[in-house]
Design a protein around this motif. Structure first.
Motif, PDB file in Angstrom:
ATOM      1  N   LYS A 116       0.684  -1.096   0.121  1.00 48.76           N
ATOM      2  CA  LYS A 116       0.152   0.060   0.106  1.00 48.76           C
ATOM      3  C   LYS A 116       0.682   1.246   0.054  1.00 48.76           C
ATOM      4  CE  LYS A 116      -2.674  -0.604   3.443  1.00 48.76           C
ATOM      5  NZ  LYS A 116      -3.810  -0.496   4.668  1.00 48.76           N
ATOM      6  N   ARG A 117       2.109   1.081   0.572  1.00 50.00           N
ATOM      7  CA  ARG A 117       2.976   2.243   0.596  1.00 50.00           C
ATOM      8  C   ARG A 117       4.000   2.317  -0.617  1.00 50.00           C
ATOM      9  NH1 ARG A 117       0.722   0.994   5.244  1.00 50.00           N
ATOM     10  NH2 ARG A 117       0.375   2.738   6.577  1.00 50.00           N
ATOM     11  N   GLY A 118       3.732   1.382  -1.511  1.00 49.45           N
ATOM     12  CA  GLY A 118       4.588   1.624  -2.770  1.00 49.45           C
ATOM     13  C   GLY A 118       5.687   0.706  -2.849  1.00 49.45           C
ATOM     14  N   ILE A 119       5.767  -0.405  -1.756  1.00 44.87           N
ATOM     15  CA  ILE A 119       6.878  -1.515  -1.666  1.00 44.87           C
ATOM     16  C   ILE A 119       6.443  -2.470  -2.418  1.00 44.87           C
ATOM     17  CG2 ILE A 119       8.712  -2.256  -0.509  1.00 44.87           C
ATOM     18  CD1 ILE A 119       8.080  -0.134   1.739  1.00 44.87           C
ATOM     19  N   HIS A 120       6.384  -2.476  -3.623  1.00 44.46           N
ATOM     20  CA  HIS A 120       6.015  -3.770  -4.280  1.00 44.46           C
ATOM     21  C   HIS A 120       6.746  -5.022  -4.391  1.00 44.46           C
ATOM     22  CE1 HIS A 120       2.692  -1.364  -5.287  1.00 44.46           C
ATOM     23  NE2 HIS A 120       3.439  -0.471  -5.821  1.00 44.46           N
ATOM     24  N   ASN A 121       8.029  -4.764  -3.955  1.00 41.62           N
ATOM     25  CA  ASN A 121       8.978  -6.034  -4.025  1.00 41.62           C
ATOM     26  C   ASN A 121       9.276  -6.507  -2.356  1.00 41.62           C
ATOM     27  OD1 ASN A 121      10.316  -3.722  -3.225  1.00 41.62           O
ATOM     28  ND2 ASN A 121      12.351  -3.976  -4.278  1.00 41.62           N
ATOM     29  N   ILE A 122       8.334  -6.211  -1.647  1.00 41.88           N
ATOM     30  CA  ILE A 122       8.740  -6.380  -0.087  1.00 41.88           C
ATOM     31  C   ILE A 122       8.726  -7.782  -0.134  1.00 41.88           C
ATOM     32  CG2 ILE A 122       6.183  -6.531   0.374  1.00 41.88           C
ATOM     33  CD1 ILE A 122       7.563  -4.821   2.915  1.00 41.88           C
ATOM     34  N   GLU A 123       8.147  -8.572  -0.749  1.00 47.11           N
ATOM     35  CA  GLU A 123       8.000 -10.061  -0.564  1.00 47.11           C
ATOM     36  C   GLU A 123       9.497 -10.793  -1.036  1.00 47.11           C
ATOM     37  OE1 GLU A 123       4.817 -12.589  -1.860  1.00 47.11           O
ATOM     38  OE2 GLU A 123       3.682 -10.875  -2.032  1.00 47.11           O
ATOM     39  N   SER A 124      10.078 -10.048  -2.036  1.00 46.64           N
ATOM     40  CA  SER A 124      11.317 -10.574  -2.603  1.00 46.64           C
ATOM     41  C   SER A 124      12.459 -10.192  -1.432  1.00 46.64           C
ATOM     42  CB  SER A 124      11.759  -9.973  -3.942  1.00 46.64           C
ATOM     43  OG  SER A 124      11.611  -8.659  -3.951  1.00 46.64           O
ATOM     44  N   TRP A 125      12.400  -8.851  -0.704  1.00 44.87           N
ATOM     45  CA  TRP A 125      13.169  -8.504   0.181  1.00 44.87           C
ATOM     46  C   TRP A 125      13.285  -9.629   1.336  1.00 44.87           C
ATOM     47  CZ3 TRP A 125      12.047  -2.648   1.792  1.00 44.87           C
ATOM     48  CH2 TRP A 125      12.793  -1.781   0.707  1.00 44.87           C
ATOM     49  N   MET A 126      11.994  -9.963   1.623  1.00 49.54           N
ATOM     50  CA  MET A 126      12.029 -10.984   2.829  1.00 49.54           C
ATOM     51  C   MET A 126      12.514 -12.234   2.258  1.00 49.54           C
ATOM     52  SD  MET A 126       8.069 -10.077   4.703  1.00 49.54           S
ATOM     53  CE  MET A 126       7.853 -11.414   3.973  1.00 49.54           C
ATOM     54  N   MET A 127      12.069 -12.642   1.071  1.00 45.52           N
ATOM     55  CA  MET A 127      12.799 -14.000   0.762  1.00 45.52           C
ATOM     56  C   MET A 127      14.403 -13.895   0.695  1.00 45.52           C
ATOM     57  SD  MET A 127      10.857 -16.163  -0.100  1.00 45.52           S
ATOM     58  CE  MET A 127      12.064 -17.137  -1.047  1.00 45.52           C
ATOM     59  N   ARG A 128      14.936 -12.768   0.275  1.00 46.01           N
ATOM     60  CA  ARG A 128      16.454 -12.638   0.687  1.00 46.01           C
ATOM     61  C   ARG A 128      17.064 -12.753   1.936  1.00 46.01           C
ATOM     62  NH1 ARG A 128      16.060  -8.458  -3.355  1.00 46.01           N
ATOM     63  NH2 ARG A 128      16.254  -6.881  -1.688  1.00 46.01           N
ATOM     64  N   GLU A 129      16.092 -12.375   2.804  1.00 45.67           N
ATOM     65  CA  GLU A 129      16.666 -12.280   4.200  1.00 45.67           C
ATOM     66  C   GLU A 129      16.200 -13.235   5.394  1.00 45.67           C
ATOM     67  OE1 GLU A 129      19.433 -10.481   4.295  1.00 45.67           O
ATOM     68  OE2 GLU A 129      18.833  -9.664   2.273  1.00 45.67           O
ATOM     69  N   VAL A 130      15.000 -13.865   5.036  1.00 45.50           N
ATOM     70  CA  VAL A 130      14.329 -14.429   6.192  1.00 45.50           C
ATOM     71  C   VAL A 130      13.737 -15.935   5.523  1.00 45.50           C
ATOM     72  CG1 VAL A 130      12.447 -14.595   7.909  1.00 45.50           C
ATOM     73  CG2 VAL A 130      13.520 -12.591   7.196  1.00 45.50           C
ATOM     74  N   ASP A 131      14.332 -17.004   6.319  1.00 41.99           N
ATOM     75  CA  ASP A 131      13.546 -18.229   6.055  1.00 41.99           C
ATOM     76  C   ASP A 131      12.766 -18.923   7.017  1.00 41.99           C
ATOM     77  OD1 ASP A 131      15.297 -18.498   3.789  1.00 41.99           O
ATOM     78  OD2 ASP A 131      17.048 -19.417   4.811  1.00 41.99           O
ATOM     79  N   LYS A 132      12.711 -18.446   8.040  1.00 35.73           N
ATOM     80  CA  LYS A 132      11.889 -19.040   9.150  1.00 35.73           C
ATOM     81  C   LYS A 132      11.561 -17.794  10.257  1.00 35.73           C
ATOM     82  CE  LYS A 132      14.192 -23.550   9.131  1.00 35.73           C
ATOM     83  NZ  LYS A 132      15.286 -23.171   8.168  1.00 35.73           N
ATOM     84  N   ILE A 133      10.232 -18.019  10.529  1.00 40.78           N
ATOM     85  CA  ILE A 133       9.703 -16.975  11.768  1.00 40.78           C
ATOM     86  C   ILE A 133       9.038 -17.784  12.722  1.00 40.78           C
ATOM     87  CG2 ILE A 133       8.359 -14.884  12.337  1.00 40.78           C
ATOM     88  CD1 ILE A 133       8.720 -14.340   9.195  1.00 40.78           C
ATOM     89  N   TYR A 134       9.422 -17.984  13.710  1.00 45.23           N
ATOM     90  CA  TYR A 134       8.813 -18.892  14.697  1.00 45.23           C
ATOM     91  C   TYR A 134       8.248 -18.047  16.031  1.00 45.23           C
ATOM     92  CZ  TYR A 134      11.539 -22.557  12.254  1.00 45.23           C
ATOM     93  OH  TYR A 134      11.846 -23.355  11.386  1.00 45.23           O
ATOM     94  N   ILE A 135       7.382 -18.612  16.682  1.00 43.41           N
ATOM     95  CA  ILE A 135       6.703 -18.403  18.217  1.00 43.41           C
ATOM     96  C   ILE A 135       7.738 -19.153  19.046  1.00 43.41           C
ATOM     97  CG2 ILE A 135       4.981 -18.122  19.865  1.00 43.41           C
ATOM     98  CD1 ILE A 135       3.145 -17.606  17.219  1.00 43.41           C
ATOM     99  N   VAL A 136       8.443 -18.722  20.072  1.00 44.10           N
ATOM    100  CA  VAL A 136       9.089 -19.541  20.727  1.00 44.10           C
ATOM    101  C   VAL A 136       8.557 -19.408  22.314  1.00 44.10           C
ATOM    102  CG1 VAL A 136      11.443 -19.782  21.898  1.00 44.10           C
ATOM    103  CG2 VAL A 136      11.143 -18.979  19.525  1.00 44.10           C
ATOM    104  N   GLU A 137       8.186 -20.716  22.738  1.00 35.28           N
ATOM    105  CA  GLU A 137       8.011 -20.809  23.971  1.00 35.28           C
ATOM    106  C   GLU A 137       9.060 -20.497  24.972  1.00 35.28           C
ATOM    107  OE1 GLU A 137       4.654 -21.153  25.139  1.00 35.28           O
ATOM    108  OE2 GLU A 137       3.832 -21.337  22.923  1.00 35.28           O
ATOM    109  N   ASN A 138       8.801 -20.417  26.255  1.00 39.58           N
ATOM    110  CA  ASN A 138       9.976 -20.382  27.285  1.00 39.58           C
ATOM    111  C   ASN A 138      11.019 -19.457  26.738  1.00 39.58           C
ATOM    112  OD1 ASN A 138       8.814 -22.234  28.977  1.00 39.58           O
ATOM    113  ND2 ASN A 138       9.280 -23.735  27.607  1.00 39.58           N
TER     114      ASN A 138
END
Length: 167
Positions: free
Chosen positions: A53-75
Motif C-alpha cells: 500500500k505504501r509503494g513497496i511492491h517488492n517487499i516479498e522478494s526483500w523478505m525472501m532474501r533475508e528470512v527463511d523462518k519465523i517462529y513463536i518461541v515458548e519459554n
C-alpha cells in the motif's frame, strides 16, 4: 572462550529450531519459501499488504532474501534476556518471537514488524531509543500502548516504519 560462546549459541539456536519444528507450521505463504508459525501468518500477510500500500511492491522478494523462518518461541526467557520480545538471527535467517506477544495482537504486530525491519535492513539499528516507534527499543508503557492502539496513530507509525525501511 570465543569458540565456547559460538558453540553455545549454535546449541541454543538448534534446540529452539528443533523444538519449533515440532509445532504446526504452514508455508509457503503466497510464493514465499518461508516456514512460519501458523499463528503469525495473518500478520505477515498484513505486513506485506501494508508495504505494498505504501509503494513497496517488492517487499516479498526483500523478505525472501533475508528470512527463511519465523517462529513463536515458548519459554523465550530461557534462551534470551528477560523483557526481549523478539530476536533476529540474521546469519541464520531466522526470527524468533516471544510467545508472550500472543497475549496482545498490537505487541505481536509491532514485534514482527520490528524484527522484519532488522532482517530486511540487515541492521541491528534502532532509530529511536526514547520513543515508541516500531524500531525503538524502549519498553512499551501503558500510555504508549494506548496511543498506538488508535488506528490513526498505528498507521502513522507504520508509515514512518516503511519510510525508514526504504531509506
Amino acid at each position: 572462550f570465543t569458540i565456547m560462546k559460538n558453540l553455545f549459541a549454535i546449541l541454543i539456536i538448534l534446540s529452539i529450531t528443533v523444538t519449533q519444528a515440532q509445532q504446526n507450521f504452514i508455508g509457503p505463504i503466497n510464493e514465499l519459501r518461508l516456514s512460519i508459525s501458523e499463528e503469525l501468518e495473518p500478520y505477515l500477510r498484513e505486513y506485506i499488504t501494508e508495504g505494498q500500500k505504501r509503494g513497496i511492491h517488492n517487499i516479498e522478494s526483500w523478505m525472501m532474501r533475508e528470512v527463511d523462518k519465523i517462529y513463536i518461541v515458548e519459554n523465550f526467557s530461557s534462551f534470551y534476556k528477560p523483557n526481549v520480545l523478539g530476536v533476529t538471527l540474521s546469519g541464520w535467517r531466522i526470527i524468533h518471537i516471544n510467545s508472550a506477544c500472543m497475549n496482545d495482537i498490537l505487541i505481536l504486530k509491532r514485534t514482527l514488524y520490528h524484527e522484519l525491519g532488522h532482517a530486511v535492513k540487515k541492521s541491528s539499528e534502532h532509530t529511536c531509543y526514547q520513543c515508541s516507534d516500531i524500531m525503538g527499543t524502549k519498553e512499551l508503557q501503558k500510555d504508549d500502548l494506548e496511543l498506538i492502539r488508535n488506528k490513526e496513530s498505528w498507521n502513522e507509525e507504520v508509515d514512518k516504519y516503511f519510510q525508514w525501511l526504504v531509506n
